[in-house]
Design a protein around this motif. Structure first.
Motif, PDB file in Angstrom:
ATOM      1  N   TRP A  58       0.824  -1.164   0.139  1.00 17.57           N
ATOM      2  CA  TRP A  58      -0.064   0.167  -0.051  1.00 17.57           C
ATOM      3  C   TRP A  58       1.137   1.243  -0.058  1.00 17.57           C
ATOM      4  CZ3 TRP A  58      -1.114   4.337   2.759  1.00 17.57           C
ATOM      5  CH2 TRP A  58      -2.489   5.000   2.654  1.00 17.57           C
ATOM      6  N   ILE A  59       1.243   1.586  -1.283  1.00 14.95           N
ATOM      7  CA  ILE A  59       1.825   2.930  -1.245  1.00 14.95           C
ATOM      8  C   ILE A  59       1.156   4.143  -1.896  1.00 14.95           C
ATOM      9  CG2 ILE A  59       4.164   3.848  -2.372  1.00 14.95           C
ATOM     10  CD1 ILE A  59       4.868   1.158  -2.547  1.00 14.95           C
ATOM     11  N   ALA A  60       1.005   5.236  -0.924  1.00 17.19           N
ATOM     12  CA  ALA A  60       0.015   6.210  -1.291  1.00 17.19           C
ATOM     13  C   ALA A  60       1.082   7.351  -1.675  1.00 17.19           C
ATOM     14  CB  ALA A  60      -0.529   6.882  -0.131  1.00 17.19           C
ATOM     15  N   HIS A  61       0.660   7.922  -2.735  1.00 17.42           N
ATOM     16  CA  HIS A  61       1.528   9.034  -3.575  1.00 17.42           C
ATOM     17  C   HIS A  61       0.841  10.119  -3.550  1.00 17.42           C
ATOM     18  CE1 HIS A  61       4.415   6.379  -5.592  1.00 17.42           C
ATOM     19  NE2 HIS A  61       3.404   5.435  -5.623  1.00 17.42           N
ATOM     20  N   ASN A  62       0.955  11.002  -2.534  1.00 22.18           N
ATOM     21  CA  ASN A  62       0.127  12.392  -2.352  1.00 22.18           C
ATOM     22  C   ASN A  62       0.202  13.411  -3.575  1.00 22.18           C
ATOM     23  OD1 ASN A  62      -0.478  11.493   0.363  1.00 22.18           O
ATOM     24  ND2 ASN A  62       1.258  12.858   1.351  1.00 22.18           N
ATOM     25  N   ARG A  63      -0.934  13.899  -3.724  1.00 24.58           N
ATOM     26  CA  ARG A  63      -1.035  14.785  -5.032  1.00 24.58           C
ATOM     27  C   ARG A  63      -0.352  15.703  -5.056  1.00 24.58           C
ATOM     28  NH1 ARG A  63      -6.841  17.051  -7.625  1.00 24.58           N
ATOM     29  NH2 ARG A  63      -5.805  17.680  -9.558  1.00 24.58           N
ATOM     30  N   GLY A  64       0.249  15.989  -5.983  1.00 28.70           N
ATOM     31  CA  GLY A  64       1.170  17.281  -6.460  1.00 28.70           C
ATOM     32  C   GLY A  64       1.808  17.209  -7.871  1.00 28.70           C
ATOM     33  N   ASN A  65       2.402  18.173  -8.103  1.00 20.94           N
ATOM     34  CA  ASN A  65       2.903  18.140  -9.517  1.00 20.94           C
ATOM     35  C   ASN A  65       3.720  16.673 -10.093  1.00 20.94           C
ATOM     36  OD1 ASN A  65       2.153  20.900  -9.917  1.00 20.94           O
ATOM     37  ND2 ASN A  65       4.309  21.548  -9.324  1.00 20.94           N
ATOM     38  N   GLU A  66       4.307  16.111  -9.198  1.00 25.58           N
ATOM     39  CA  GLU A  66       5.121  14.826  -9.562  1.00 25.58           C
ATOM     40  C   GLU A  66       3.846  13.784  -9.761  1.00 25.58           C
ATOM     41  OE1 GLU A  66       7.950  11.881  -6.957  1.00 25.58           O
ATOM     42  OE2 GLU A  66       8.653  14.306  -7.493  1.00 25.58           O
ATOM     43  N   THR A  67       3.005  13.555  -8.962  1.00 24.13           N
ATOM     44  CA  THR A  67       1.875  12.676  -9.234  1.00 24.13           C
ATOM     45  C   THR A  67       1.121  12.864 -10.598  1.00 24.13           C
ATOM     46  OG1 THR A  67       0.480  13.692  -7.612  1.00 24.13           O
ATOM     47  CG2 THR A  67       1.812  11.728  -6.730  1.00 24.13           C
ATOM     48  N   ASP A  68       0.804  14.326 -10.942  1.00 23.78           N
ATOM     49  CA  ASP A  68       0.223  14.714 -11.868  1.00 23.78           C
ATOM     50  C   ASP A  68       1.063  14.139 -13.286  1.00 23.78           C
ATOM     51  OD1 ASP A  68      -1.892  15.806 -10.662  1.00 23.78           O
ATOM     52  OD2 ASP A  68      -0.862  17.779 -10.799  1.00 23.78           O
ATOM     53  N   GLU A  69       2.192  13.948 -13.154  1.00 28.06           N
ATOM     54  CA  GLU A  69       3.173  13.329 -14.101  1.00 28.06           C
ATOM     55  C   GLU A  69       3.342  11.883 -14.045  1.00 28.06           C
ATOM     56  OE1 GLU A  69       3.857  15.251 -17.037  1.00 28.06           O
ATOM     57  OE2 GLU A  69       2.908  16.843 -15.932  1.00 28.06           O
ATOM     58  N   ASN A  70       2.980  11.317 -13.090  1.00 30.20           N
ATOM     59  CA  ASN A  70       3.266  10.048 -12.779  1.00 30.20           C
ATOM     60  C   ASN A  70       2.676   9.034 -14.133  1.00 30.20           C
ATOM     61  OD1 ASN A  70       2.257   7.060 -12.061  1.00 30.20           O
ATOM     62  ND2 ASN A  70       3.412   7.715 -10.101  1.00 30.20           N
TER      63      ASN A  70
END
Length: 180
Positions: free
Chosen positions: A155-167
């Protein structure tokens, strides 16, 4: 499960925050959210039905977790707040509620509105990889949930931000719901 649009009013995340506007299955399907009602029964027949869905989606592992004040002790408030941070995963998130109740909030991409899915025992929810979402208990402050996994439990959460928008998983998700 009862899906509805959240109000924008501040307040305890465990409160309903019901705008009075329902979210249809069509809206949920358009953002890739799937759900089933599989009543929990004493005979345990629900297990076969849940495992059937898991098999269809190529899930091989599961675990059961309890989120409660009693179980988490002093870490309870901190943990509950961490679940409520808007995030995404690189895998589908499948949850089946065995006891208790809580909320999965999902972003409707076209409007950036939150759709709150109030879940209780017997509800099974599938969130696609890449969708922004968050979780909160409701005022009952307890849930026992089966988590399903394709491989080993993670369970790995990637908090919303510029980096996750480009994931890449986020980008693939947006393509899957036909956002250019």
């Amino acid at each position: 499960m009862r899906p509805y649009y959240m109000d924008d009013l501040p307040g305890d995340q465990r409160l309903p925050h019901d705008s009075g506007s329902e979210a249809s299955d069509e809206v949920l399907n358009s953002i890739g959210v799937l759900h089933w009602s599989i009543p929990v029964d004493e005979a345990g027949t629900y297990k076969d039905k849940v495992l059937e869905v898991a098999k269809e989606r190529n899930y091989r592992n599961h675990d059961v977790i309890v989120i409660s004040k009693e179980g988490l002790g002093d870490e309870y408030e901190q943990k509950i707040k961490s679940f409520y941070h808007e995030h995404m995963h690189e895998d589908e998130e499948i949850r089946y509620l065995l006891e208790g109740s809580g909320y999965f909030d999902v972003r409707e991409h076209s409007s950036e509105s939150w759709i709150r899915c109030h879940m209780s025992a017997g509800d099974l929810l599938v969130l696609p990889a890449g969708i922004y979402h968050r979780f909160s208990l409701d005022e009952n402050n307890r849930v026992r949930t089966m988590r399903l996994f394709k491989d080993e439990p993670k369970w790995i959460a990637h908090n919303r931000g510029n980096e996750t928008d480009e994931n890449p998983y986020r980008i693939e998700y947006l393509k899957s719901i036909k956002v250019q």
